[in-house]
Write a protein that holds these residues in place. Structure first.
Motif, PDB file in Angstrom:
ATOM      1  N   GLU A  66      51.251 -28.734  49.569  1.00 18.51           N
ATOM      2  CA  GLU A  66      52.125 -27.879  50.380  1.00 18.51           C
ATOM      3  C   GLU A  66      51.987 -28.232  51.859  1.00 18.51           C
ATOM      4  N   PHE A  67      50.763 -28.453  52.311  1.00 14.73           N
ATOM      5  CA  PHE A  67      50.536 -28.812  53.708  1.00 14.73           C
ATOM      6  C   PHE A  67      51.264 -30.115  54.046  1.00 14.73           C
ATOM      7  N   GLN A  68      51.161 -31.098  53.169  1.00 15.76           N
ATOM      8  CA  GLN A  68      51.768 -32.398  53.421  1.00 15.76           C
ATOM      9  C   GLN A  68      53.288 -32.358  53.341  1.00 15.76           C
ATOM     10  N   ASP A  69      53.818 -31.469  52.516  1.00 13.90           N
ATOM     11  CA  ASP A  69      55.261 -31.435  52.285  1.00 13.90           C
ATOM     12  C   ASP A  69      56.030 -30.575  53.284  1.00 13.90           C
ATOM     13  N   THR A  70      55.370 -29.640  53.938  1.00 11.83           N
ATOM     14  CA  THR A  70      56.091 -28.735  54.825  1.00 11.83           C
ATOM     15  C   THR A  70      56.274 -29.345  56.208  1.00 11.83           C
ATOM     16  N   ASP A 120      54.253 -23.154  61.324  1.00  5.52           N
ATOM     17  CA  ASP A 120      53.678 -21.887  60.866  1.00  5.52           C
ATOM     18  C   ASP A 120      53.104 -22.014  59.462  1.00  5.52           C
ATOM     19  N   ALA A 121      53.832 -22.677  58.586  1.00  5.12           N
ATOM     20  CA  ALA A 121      53.348 -22.877  57.219  1.00  5.12           C
ATOM     21  C   ALA A 121      52.112 -23.779  57.220  1.00  5.12           C
ATOM     22  N   LYS A 122      52.141 -24.825  58.047  1.00  5.51           N
ATOM     23  CA  LYS A 122      50.973 -25.712  58.154  1.00  5.51           C
ATOM     24  C   LYS A 122      49.738 -24.930  58.609  1.00  5.51           C
ATOM     25  N   CYS A 123      49.922 -24.057  59.599  1.00  9.44           N
ATOM     26  CA  CYS A 123      48.810 -23.245  60.090  1.00  9.44           C
ATOM     27  C   CYS A 123      48.249 -22.359  58.985  1.00  9.44           C
ATOM     28  N   GLN A 124      49.137 -21.724  58.245  1.00  6.45           N
ATOM     29  CA  GLN A 124      48.692 -20.824  57.184  1.00  6.45           C
ATOM     30  C   GLN A 124      47.924 -21.583  56.101  1.00  6.45           C
ATOM     31  N   VAL A 125      48.455 -22.719  55.668  1.00  2.00           N
ATOM     32  CA  VAL A 125      47.793 -23.504  54.634  1.00  2.00           C
ATOM     33  C   VAL A 125      46.473 -24.067  55.156  1.00  2.00           C
ATOM     34  N   LEU A 126      46.471 -24.564  56.376  1.00  2.00           N
ATOM     35  CA  LEU A 126      45.253 -25.110  56.966  1.00  2.00           C
ATOM     36  C   LEU A 126      44.176 -24.034  57.098  1.00  2.00           C
ATOM     37  N   ALA A 127      44.578 -22.827  57.474  1.00  2.00           N
ATOM     38  CA  ALA A 127      43.626 -21.715  57.557  1.00  2.00           C
ATOM     39  C   ALA A 127      43.042 -21.412  56.175  1.00  2.00           C
ATOM     40  N   ASN A 128      43.863 -21.452  55.145  1.00  2.00           N
ATOM     41  CA  ASN A 128      43.367 -21.240  53.782  1.00  2.00           C
ATOM     42  C   ASN A 128      42.387 -22.333  53.378  1.00  2.00           C
ATOM     43  N   LEU A 129      42.718 -23.572  53.662  1.00  2.00           N
ATOM     44  CA  LEU A 129      41.807 -24.676  53.328  1.00  2.00           C
ATOM     45  C   LEU A 129      40.489 -24.535  54.092  1.00  2.00           C
ATOM     46  N   ALA A 130      40.568 -24.143  55.354  1.00  2.00           N
ATOM     47  CA  ALA A 130      39.345 -23.949  56.148  1.00  2.00           C
ATOM     48  C   ALA A 130      38.479 -22.854  55.539  1.00  2.00           C
ATOM     49  N   ASN A 131      39.106 -21.791  55.051  1.00  5.34           N
ATOM     50  CA  ASN A 131      38.345 -20.722  54.402  1.00  5.34           C
ATOM     51  C   ASN A 131      37.696 -21.203  53.107  1.00  5.34           C
ATOM     52  N   GLN A 178      49.257 -31.416  68.741  1.00  2.00           N
ATOM     53  CA  GLN A 178      49.618 -30.705  69.970  1.00  2.00           C
ATOM     54  C   GLN A 178      49.547 -29.193  69.793  1.00  2.00           C
ATOM     55  N   ASN A 179      49.765 -28.717  68.581  1.00  5.05           N
ATOM     56  CA  ASN A 179      49.761 -27.292  68.297  1.00  5.05           C
ATOM     57  C   ASN A 179      48.321 -26.776  68.304  1.00  5.05           C
ATOM     58  N   GLU A 180      48.016 -25.872  69.237  1.00  2.32           N
ATOM     59  CA  GLU A 180      46.651 -25.351  69.408  1.00  2.32           C
ATOM     60  C   GLU A 180      46.126 -24.657  68.158  1.00  2.32           C
ATOM     61  N   LYS A 181      47.007 -23.952  67.438  1.00  2.98           N
ATOM     62  CA  LYS A 181      46.582 -23.245  66.226  1.00  2.98           C
ATOM     63  C   LYS A 181      46.196 -24.244  65.134  1.00  2.98           C
ATOM     64  N   ILE A 182      46.945 -25.312  65.007  1.00  3.07           N
ATOM     65  CA  ILE A 182      46.608 -26.332  64.012  1.00  3.07           C
ATOM     66  C   ILE A 182      45.255 -26.947  64.346  1.00  3.07           C
ATOM     67  N   VAL A 183      45.021 -27.227  65.615  1.00  5.75           N
ATOM     68  CA  VAL A 183      43.721 -27.763  66.039  1.00  5.75           C
ATOM     69  C   VAL A 183      42.626 -26.743  65.739  1.00  5.75           C
ATOM     70  N   GLU A 184      42.878 -25.477  66.048  1.00  4.93           N
ATOM     71  CA  GLU A 184      41.881 -24.425  65.801  1.00  4.93           C
ATOM     72  C   GLU A 184      41.482 -24.372  64.330  1.00  4.93           C
ATOM     73  N   PHE A 185      42.464 -24.423  63.437  1.00  5.74           N
ATOM     74  CA  PHE A 185      42.150 -24.343  62.013  1.00  5.74           C
ATOM     75  C   PHE A 185      41.551 -25.654  61.498  1.00  5.74           C
ATOM     76  N   GLY A 186      41.938 -26.776  62.098  1.00  2.00           N
ATOM     77  CA  GLY A 186      41.330 -28.057  61.719  1.00  2.00           C
ATOM     78  C   GLY A 186      39.856 -28.104  62.069  1.00  2.00           C
ATOM     79  N   ILE A 187      39.510 -27.696  63.281  1.00  2.00           N
ATOM     80  CA  ILE A 187      38.098 -27.715  63.687  1.00  2.00           C
ATOM     81  C   ILE A 187      37.335 -26.602  62.970  1.00  2.00           C
ATOM     82  N   GLY A 188      37.995 -25.495  62.679  1.00  2.00           N
ATOM     83  CA  GLY A 188      37.361 -24.441  61.887  1.00  2.00           C
ATOM     84  C   GLY A 188      37.004 -24.943  60.496  1.00  2.00           C
ATOM     85  N   GLY A 189      37.894 -25.732  59.909  1.00  2.00           N
ATOM     86  CA  GLY A 189      37.621 -26.328  58.604  1.00  2.00           C
ATOM     87  C   GLY A 189      36.456 -27.300  58.662  1.00  2.00           C
ATOM     88  N   ILE A 190      36.421 -28.110  59.707  1.00  2.00           N
ATOM     89  CA  ILE A 190      35.301 -29.045  59.875  1.00  2.00           C
ATOM     90  C   ILE A 190      34.002 -28.274  60.039  1.00  2.00           C
TER      91      ILE A 190
END
Length: 174
Positions: free
Chosen positions: A29-33, A37-48, A75-87
């Protein structure tokens, strides 16, 4: 919350997706969207999901460490936030740690230290603390030490305390 396979099996119905299938569906879903907003939501789920070690084998198979790393240059701060949160949640896994080190991830994480998003900076410092050992010499660079020294005097207690922990760990390894 840390899970056991028995807990997951009891909670999941016969017709439900397995944990691996569910995580795979999230990655797809992350790759296809194309929606941020959808990327942020999916990324937040993966980070959790990256918080629970029972998910580590599935996340490894799906190359989620690399996906999180790729998000750090967005560039999207929320995507970066959830990416580093996942790491931050996942980097204690040896294979994730290896992926971070092999893919130049330390510099990507260090770049997050200059973010205007407090959660991004906190996750970056925590990730660096988790990754720091005698083999990660670049984490003791003068630039990082100066950054942590500056953060250690911050009026933000969370930021100052994490920076102080980083600096204390640095002193123990030198």
């Amino acid at each position: 919350m840390f899970s056991s396979q028995e807990y997951i099996d009891n909670k999941t119905g016969r017709d439900d997706l397995s944990r691996f299938q569910y995580l795979q569906a999230l990655v797809t879903e992350f790759q296809d969207t194309s929606s941020d907003d959808a990327k942020c939501q999916v990324l937040a789920n993966l980070a959790n999901f990256a918080y629970d070690p029972i998910n580590y084998p599935h996340l490894r198979k799906l190359n989620v460490a690399e996906l999180f790393l790729d998000m750090l240059s967005e560039q999207n701060e929320k995507i970066v936030e959830f990416g580093i949160g996942g790491i931050c949640n996942y980097c204690l896994d040896a294979d994730c740690r290896h992926a971070i080190l092999e893919n130049g991830g330390i510099q990507e994480i260090v770049n997050c230290l200059s973010s205007s998003n407090e959660e991004t900076v906190l996750s970056a410092i925590t990730s660096l603390i988790y990754l720091k050992d005698k083999t990660t010499e670049e984490l003791s660079s003068q630039a990082i030490i100066e950054c942590m020294t500056t953060y250690s005097t911050s009026s933000n207690a969370r930021l100052a305390n994490l920076a102080k922990i980083y600096l204390q760990n640095f002193k123990k390894l030198t």
